[in-house]
Design an enzyme around this catalytic site. Structure first.
Site, short mmCIF file in Angstrom:
data_model
loop_
_atom_site.label_atom_id
_atom_site.label_comp_id
_atom_site.label_asym_id
_atom_site.label_seq_id
_atom_site.Cartn_x
_atom_site.Cartn_y
_atom_site.Cartn_z
N GLY A 100 -6.42 0.77 5.24
CA GLY A 100 -5.60 -0.42 5.03
C GLY A 100 -6.29 -1.69 5.47
O GLY A 100 -6.19 -2.73 4.82
N ASP A 101 -7.02 -1.61 6.59
CA ASP A 101 -7.76 -2.78 7.07
C ASP A 101 -8.86 -3.17 6.08
O ASP A 101 -9.15 -4.35 5.89
CB ASP A 101 -8.38 -2.48 8.44
CG ASP A 101 -7.34 -2.05 9.47
OD1 ASP A 101 -6.18 -2.49 9.35
OD2 ASP A 101 -7.69 -1.27 10.38
N SER A 106 0.84 -1.19 0.00
CA SER A 106 0.00 0.00 0.00
C SER A 106 0.88 1.24 0.00
O SER A 106 1.87 1.32 0.72
CB SER A 106 -0.94 -0.01 1.21
OG SER A 106 -0.21 -0.14 2.42
#
Length: 314
Positions: A255-256, A224
């Site tokens: 991100g999760d 990422s």
């Protein structure tokens, strides 16, 4: 089956602020509280995508009881909490969001975890481990937990035929790589730190670092890059995806959300390109929500049409 592991959950309080002024009075607006911790955030997004997961880890005190009840009552019943109770109090974290999505995080350390509790959690997770089970080991581990914990857990789960996705940083990430997880999602800073670089790598160098990890046996490396998008390496194949421009409210949990989408795609057996498109759409959708709330399906479907995914020549 998807099992998320949150060793150090939290009640995440997110607030909006015009400008953070150190050593001065700061007034907060739009305060929202969400159950959180990276693994729990992944489970929340999996539920928003219409899938189910088991959420495991440790909870403590009144905050822990509140988190457990919230997950039990989760809309649609997409989360099955199976946490161990430990002494102390589950942490509360404060996220301060400035205009444009700039984020400052103030995170508590969390309760101390004994070796006895770690052994009990390991035994619980081994009970779920089997071919067809995908584990997500995500986030910090808190006091008392050795940095080798994710490595040792990955080895045990893989021995039973399960797949493991690790999303961690620092020593946790470095040691976990020794067990060769099936999927990892480092960001540019985490790769810079792991490889001991004294500069910020560009996209070409990041892909080279990802190839190095793939060459060691990691099945899928997802890198990422924040506002620059993401790149993905699977064997000899490399994809690049620029970020989708959206009206950002908070980058907390983006991100999760990407992890959750990849997990769902892999668990469903989607073609890799479809899996990565979903990951970019869900991550972008998370940026448009307040706190750590996942995006709704309508938003995800609209954003999927805007994903520009290109496979790079090798």
């Amino acid at each position: 089956m998807i099992v998320t592991v949150t060793v150090n959950p939290a009640m995440d309080k997110t607030a909006e602020i015009d400008r953070l002024c150190p050593r001065a009075l700061n007034r907060l607006d739009g305060v929202v509280s969400d159950v959180g911790g990276k693994g729990i955030n992944v489970s929340k997004t999996i539920a928003a995508l219409g899938r189910q997961s088991v959420a495991c880890g440790f909870l403590a005190g009144q905050t822990g009881q509140s988190i457990r009840q919230t997950l039990l009552d989760w809309p649609g019943g997409g989360i099955r909490p199976d946490f161990l109770t430990v002494p102390g109090e589950t942490r509360t974290n404060l996220k301060l969001v400035e205009p444009g999505g700039e984020l400052t995080e103030l995170n508590e350390r969390g309760p101390h975890i004994s070796q006895e509790s770690l052994d009990a959690l390991t035994a619980k997770l081994e009970g779920y481990a089997a071919p067809g089970t995908l584990f997500v080991l995500a986030g910090s581990v808190g006091p008392g937990v050795p940095p080798e914990f994710y490595r040792d857990l990955t080895l045990r789960l893989k021995q039973k035929g399960a797949k493991v996705f690790v999303d961690a940083d620092g020593p946790l990430f470095a040691h976990a790589l020794e067990a060769v997880p099936d999927i990892i999602k480092p960001n540019a800073f985490e790769l810079t730190q792991y490889f001991g670089l004294d500069h910020t790598p560009d996209e070409k160098e990041l892909i080279g670092l990802g190839r190095t990890l793939a060459g060691r046996g990691v099945g899928l490396v997802c890198i990422s890059r924040g506002g620059q998008g993401a790149c993905f390496i699977q064997g000899d194949r490399v994809w690049n995806a620029p970020v989708i421009q959206v009206a950002a409210r908070s980058t907390v949990g983006a991100g999760d959300a990407m992890v959750a989408a990849i997990v769902c795609g892999v668990d469903e057996g989607l073609p890799m390109e479809d899996c990565l498109r979903l990951a970019m759409a869900v991550s972008a959708g998370a940026v448009t929500t307040r706190g750590t709330c996942p995006p709704d399906l309508e938003t995800v479907h609209a954003l999927e049409a805007r994903v520009r995914l290109s496979e790079l020549a090798t």
